[in-house]
Design a protein around this motif. Structure first.
Motif, short mmCIF file in Angstrom:
data_model
loop_
_atom_site.label_atom_id
_atom_site.label_comp_id
_atom_site.label_asym_id
_atom_site.label_seq_id
_atom_site.Cartn_x
_atom_site.Cartn_y
_atom_site.Cartn_z
N LEU A 274 0.84 -1.20 0.00
CA LEU A 274 0.00 0.00 0.00
C LEU A 274 0.87 1.25 0.00
N ALA A 275 1.92 1.22 0.83
CA ALA A 275 2.83 2.37 0.88
C ALA A 275 3.42 2.63 -0.50
N ALA A 276 3.86 1.56 -1.14
CA ALA A 276 4.45 1.73 -2.47
C ALA A 276 3.42 2.28 -3.45
N ALA A 277 2.17 1.78 -3.35
CA ALA A 277 1.13 2.24 -4.28
C ALA A 277 0.81 3.70 -4.04
N ILE A 278 0.74 4.10 -2.75
CA ILE A 278 0.46 5.50 -2.45
C ILE A 278 1.58 6.37 -3.00
N TYR A 279 2.80 5.91 -2.78
CA TYR A 279 3.93 6.67 -3.30
C TYR A 279 3.82 6.84 -4.81
N LEU A 280 3.49 5.74 -5.50
CA LEU A 280 3.45 5.79 -6.96
C LEU A 280 2.33 6.68 -7.49
N THR A 281 1.15 6.61 -6.84
CA THR A 281 0.04 7.40 -7.39
C THR A 281 0.06 8.84 -6.90
N GLU A 282 0.44 9.07 -5.62
CA GLU A 282 0.29 10.40 -5.06
C GLU A 282 1.56 11.24 -5.18
N TYR A 283 2.70 10.60 -5.07
CA TYR A 283 3.94 11.38 -5.10
C TYR A 283 4.80 11.05 -6.31
N GLY A 284 4.53 9.89 -6.89
CA GLY A 284 5.49 9.31 -7.82
C GLY A 284 5.73 10.14 -9.07
N GLY B 163 9.26 11.23 -11.65
CA GLY B 163 10.70 11.16 -11.85
C GLY B 163 11.28 9.76 -11.76
N GLN B 164 12.59 9.74 -11.58
CA GLN B 164 13.35 8.51 -11.77
C GLN B 164 13.06 7.45 -10.73
N LEU B 165 12.94 7.89 -9.46
CA LEU B 165 12.75 6.91 -8.40
C LEU B 165 11.44 6.16 -8.62
N ALA B 166 10.41 6.91 -9.02
CA ALA B 166 9.11 6.27 -9.26
C ALA B 166 9.21 5.29 -10.42
N ALA B 167 9.89 5.72 -11.48
CA ALA B 167 10.03 4.83 -12.65
C ALA B 167 10.77 3.56 -12.25
N LEU B 168 11.80 3.75 -11.43
CA LEU B 168 12.59 2.60 -10.97
C LEU B 168 11.71 1.68 -10.11
N THR B 169 10.88 2.28 -9.26
CA THR B 169 10.01 1.48 -8.41
C THR B 169 9.03 0.69 -9.25
N ARG B 170 8.46 1.36 -10.26
CA ARG B 170 7.52 0.67 -11.15
C ARG B 170 8.20 -0.51 -11.83
N ARG B 171 9.43 -0.26 -12.29
CA ARG B 171 10.18 -1.32 -12.93
C ARG B 171 10.40 -2.48 -11.96
#
Lengths: 283, 320, 287
Positions: free
Chosen positions: B117-127, B129-137
């Motif tokens: 959930l934390a990762a999903a919130i990060y991706l949708t609400e804050y994500g 740039g690069q860190l988000a892209a890396l997390t998605r990957r």
């Protein structure tokens, strides 16, 4: 962040424990292999081979079921019912598939194997001698096919459902039969989705452990396309599962190394699949 | 000409209309409807589609039928009150495995849901740039981890910390979390993305800080979907066998302690009933199928729950 | 019957050889449509009730009326496309040159080969080139398409649709690469290429800019020389510009079926409607 840490953790633990295995020599390896790659090569072949068979068996019905749930559905209730059946099939635990493949499917496949061995022995796949028990690569491939069918069907269903109604009507208005409409208005737009679904299913088939481990009694180091013999190549995943409980020390390291190889192959497949899936409709 | 060629009451009205149509239209349309070959192909495709449905349904029906037929013989009280401790042959039960499954699944959910959930919130609400892209990957990569590799990873982790050969329920939970986290991330991300943007903007416009908007507005709105995603994640991992076989091991006895020693689970119970049969082989088979029946029933209940959940909670909120 | 184009007499066939869309060679085909007591349903809901209407050949007939009056539904009933929607069906009789399209044993696929359709939103097949889009009707039927005959057909159909000069250098490009108006003309070329007798147009200009609209309207007038054109439109001015005859539909309330109120030559209907409801609609007091 957290996810990254988890993933990095997975990779690090695997690499530390399994990495050195690549250099292990005889004695440290399971099944008295003389080098890591002598062990990994045939197993990788086995994994790919079973996955290819599964894909070949699963792809046509998966596309058919997806069509049945969308274009061919007589009403919405039927489509939903079919979706529920697929979800249910996808949720059946793999150990149950293994049990079913072993106890129900394998005895049924015995005569099939015998028939193939008698009438089609000139095909290298059916060179035989046919296994009387039906515990063959063919059976394992079929079981895995049933397991990956819902995944592929779900993916195809989604892409078929995305076909604009107006495009299907355009086909019909030109005097197409239903099949011609599907062939020219639905399938071309769904091509990338279907391929992505196939890749997804293939990846899942590669990693499938229990069903294969239960159905096959593998012969180590065997590389053979014969699908009806009782001498079967093993798959990486099934080999790990069946060897792990009795392994100690460096042997465990070697198994982890095999896991790394499997991971690498699956990753490659999923990357390719996602590439294709993301690609726009081909012109 | 297509239709005129068919027997037709009261056709051919206009003088010469039939002849005229025939004369003017190129031969390619001068058939009564589509050609035989085209109709045959159309029919063939329809038959193939029906066959595909049959091919899909048959294994499922056969599996359920077998599980019911063979498993129901042992679907008695003893099955749910006994473990396999000291049992060789008939009798015994799967209480120890059921307990293990419940404990390990609960532990897995406890690890995976907050993390995912934390990762999903990060991706949708804050994500961005690069860190988000890396997390998605990274999530994509994790989805493609074969379950047995997840088991190996958990094994590797625990043997690094606690020494080689360690087996425990907790290690099993860690292995299953590797599988469940990306499932939770994916489904949560999808649900969170469906929360209308103007709802967030309304909150932000009131001067609320971002995290509070997420906690007070976004999460409650998305709650039914998030819950259903988590339940589906549990349904996904509850039948996992291979990783548990590696790291949680098997035992015939009860074990309530996640952190210590081997712990049986339902899937592994099924496997071991089959793989290490004792003298009375039929009794082991029956237990295996009974276990399969219980496990499949659990999965179905979870799936139905996940499906039924969202509308109900949504209704509750509307009535409030 | 007030067809502006004279009803031609039968002429001997000139054969298939060149496959031109030359009007002279199609003279025999009539394309007279008669609707008798047509009802259209969506499930149990009656959407269009009891329509009887003559649609003359070689003329433009416009269906006008407020939203929800069933004019598009009725149009789709003419080529039996209405029934492909789940639960939708139609009854009554629709005849094309005397042949009942809803008769027993009539294959809707055959009906649709004779009655072509152009949709509200241009819908070229995205995976096909411009050329293949024109030939789509033939490709779908599994007919050959590489030959010189195919080339000629593509050219004549695209010329027909006033699109040839704009696309002749990029026939291999995907159909989706064209502008909205061009795509709609491509769809007209595609419909014409299967040689129907009737062209149904479901608000073909509603998604287009004024210039493209004008081009399509001009095209409709031309097509009416060889085809029976039926066009559904929201745009009263358009109906006045392009149609020979107009049929006005209306609906008396929510949940009620749409009905045909009045039909006649466009000039008469617009200048001297017989029914008050028609006048109200034309004067803009309703709808």
């Amino acid at each position: 962040m957290a996810v990254l840490a988890v993933l990095a953790g997975v990779l690090i633990f695997l690499a530390v424990e399994g990495g050195p295995a690549v250099f292990y020599k005889q004695g440290a390896l399971p099944a008295h292999a003389t080098s890591f790659w002598q062990l990994a090569g045939p197993l990788a072949f086995g994994s790919l081979w079973v996955a290819v068979i599964a894909l070949a068996f699963a792809a046509p019905p998966a596309i058919g079921v997806a069509l049945a749930a969308t274009v061919y559905a007589p009403n919405q209730r039927f489509g939903r019912l079919l979706a529920a059946v697929l979800d249910l099939l996808a949720a059946v635990p793999s150990v149950v598939f293994g049990l079913w493949g072993l106890m129900i499917l394998a005895p049924l496949m015995g005569p099939v194997d015998a028939w193939l061995g008698r009438y089609l022995p000139w095909l290298p796949f059916f060179a035989g001698p046919p296994s009387p028990t039906g515990r063959t690569v063919l059976t394992a491939g079929l079981v895995v096919a049933v397991m990956i069918l819902p995944i592929m069907a779900a993916m195809c269903r989604e892409t078929f459902a995305l076909t604009p109604t107006t495009l299907m009507e355009a086909g019909l208005a030109l005097g197409a039969t239903r099949w011609e409409m599907v062939r020219w208005a639905v399938l071309p737009g769904a091509r990338s989705g279907m391929v992505a679904g196939a890749m997804l299913g293939f990846g899942r088939a590669l990693g499938e452990t229990m069903a294969v481990a239960m159905v096959l009694s593998p012969t180590p180091f065997l590389v053979s396309v014969n699908v009806i013999s009782s001498d079967n190549p093993a798959t990486i995943a099934a080999f790990i599962a069946s060897t792990f409980p009795e392994s100690r020390g460096k042997q465990v390291g070697a198994l982890i190394g095999l896991g790394l190889v499997l991971f690498g192959v699956s990753l490659l497949i999923s990357v390719i699949g996602r590439r294709i899936g993301r690609k726009a409709v081909p012109a | 000409m297509s239709v005129t060629a068919l027997p037709m009451g009261g056709g051919h009205t206009g003088p010469g209309s039939d002849f005229a149509a025939d004369a003017a239209v190129p031969p390619m349309l001068k058939t009564s409807g589509p050609s035989l070959w085209r109709r045959a192909k159309n029919r063939l495709a329809a038959v193939a589609v029906v066959a595909a449905v049959a091919v899909t349904a048959i294994p499922l029906v056969s599996m359920i039928w077998t599980a019911v037929a063979r498993g129901s013989q042992r679907l008695d009280l003893a099955l749910f009150t006994n473990s396999m401790y000291g049992v060789v042959g008939q009798g015994g039960g799967l209480l120890h495995a059921l307990t293990g499954t419940v404990l390990i699944t609960a532990a897995t959910a406890t690890i995976s849901v907050p993390l995912g959930l934390a990762a999903a919130i990060y991706l949708t609400e804050y994500g961005r740039g690069q860190l988000a892209a890396l997390t998605r990957r990274a999530v994509d990569v994790m989805v493609s981890i074969p379950s047995i590799v997840a088991g190996l990873a958990a094994y590797a982790l625990f043997s690094m910390i606690l020494g080689p050969g360690t087996r425990s329920g907790l290690a099993g939970a860690v292995a299953l979390s590797i599988i469940m986290v990306p499932v939770v991330v994916r489904s949560s991300e999808e649900v969170l993305a469906m929360v209308p943007g103007d709802l967030r903007e309304a909150g932000l416009a009131l001067g609320a800080p971002r995290y509070r908007v997420i906690r007070r507005i976004v999460l409650p709105t998305a709650l039914p979907g998030l819950t259903s995603g988590a339940v589906l994640g549990v349904a996904r991992i509850i039948g996992e066998t291979a990783p548990l076989l590696l790291v949680a091991g098997f035992t015939d006895a009860m074990n309530y302690n996640l952190a210590d020693g081997r712990m049986a689970t339902l899937p592994v119970f099924i496997y071991s009933q089959w793989s290490s049969k004792g003298l009375d082989a039929a009794a082991y088979d029956q237990r295996a199928w009974a276990g399969a029946l219980v496990l499949m029933a659990l999965v179905v209940v979870l799936q139905v729950l996940a499906r039924a959940l969202p509308p109900q909670i949504a209704k509750l909120r509307r009535n409030r | 019957m007030t067809a502006t184009a004279p009803i031609p007499t039968a002429t001997p066939s000139l054969g298939l050889a060149a496959l031109p869309i030359d009007p002279d060679q199609r003279k025999g085909a009539l394309g007279q449509i008669s609707l008798r007591g047509v009802n259209c349903y969506y499930g149990s809901h009656l959407a269009v009730a009891d329509v009887s209407l003559e649609i003359p050949p070689r003329a433009v007939t416009a269906f006008i009326g407020p939203s929800g009056c069933g004019k598009s539904t009725l149009l789709r009933a003419i080529n039996r496309l209405h029934e492909v929607i789940l639960g939708a069906r139609a009854d009554g009789s629709i005849t094309l040159d005397g042949a009942n399209l809803y008769g027993n044993g009539v294959d809707p696929v055959a009906v649709r080969s004779r009655v072509g359709m152009v949709f509200q939103k241009a819908n070229p097949f995205p995976a096909m080139s411009i050329r293949d889009n024109v030939l789509a009707g033939l490709i779908i039927r599994g007919q050959r398409r590489g030959s010189k005959v195919g080339d000629d057909l593509v050219e004549s159909c695209l010329r027909r649709a006033h699109l040839w000069d704009e696309v002749k250098d990029r026939l291999r490009k995907p159909g989706g690469s064209l502008s909205g108006g061009q795509q709609q003309r491509l769809c007209i070329a595609r419909a014409v290429a299967v040689r129907p007798e009737v062209l149904l147009m479901d608000e073909p200009c509603s998604a287009l800019d004024p210039i493209s609209t004008l081009a399509i309207e001009e095209l409709m007038r031309e097509l009416a020389r060889d085809y029976t054109v039926v066009v559904v439109t929201h745009n009263m001015a358009q109906a006045g510009r392009v149609s020979d005859r107009t049929a006005f539909f209306s609906v008396s309330g929510a949940g009620q079926p749409g009905r045909l109120i009045e039909a006649g030559p466009t000039a008469d209907l617009f200048s001297a409607p017989k029914v008050p409801a028609t006048r109200d609609y034309i004067d803009g007091r309703f709808g």
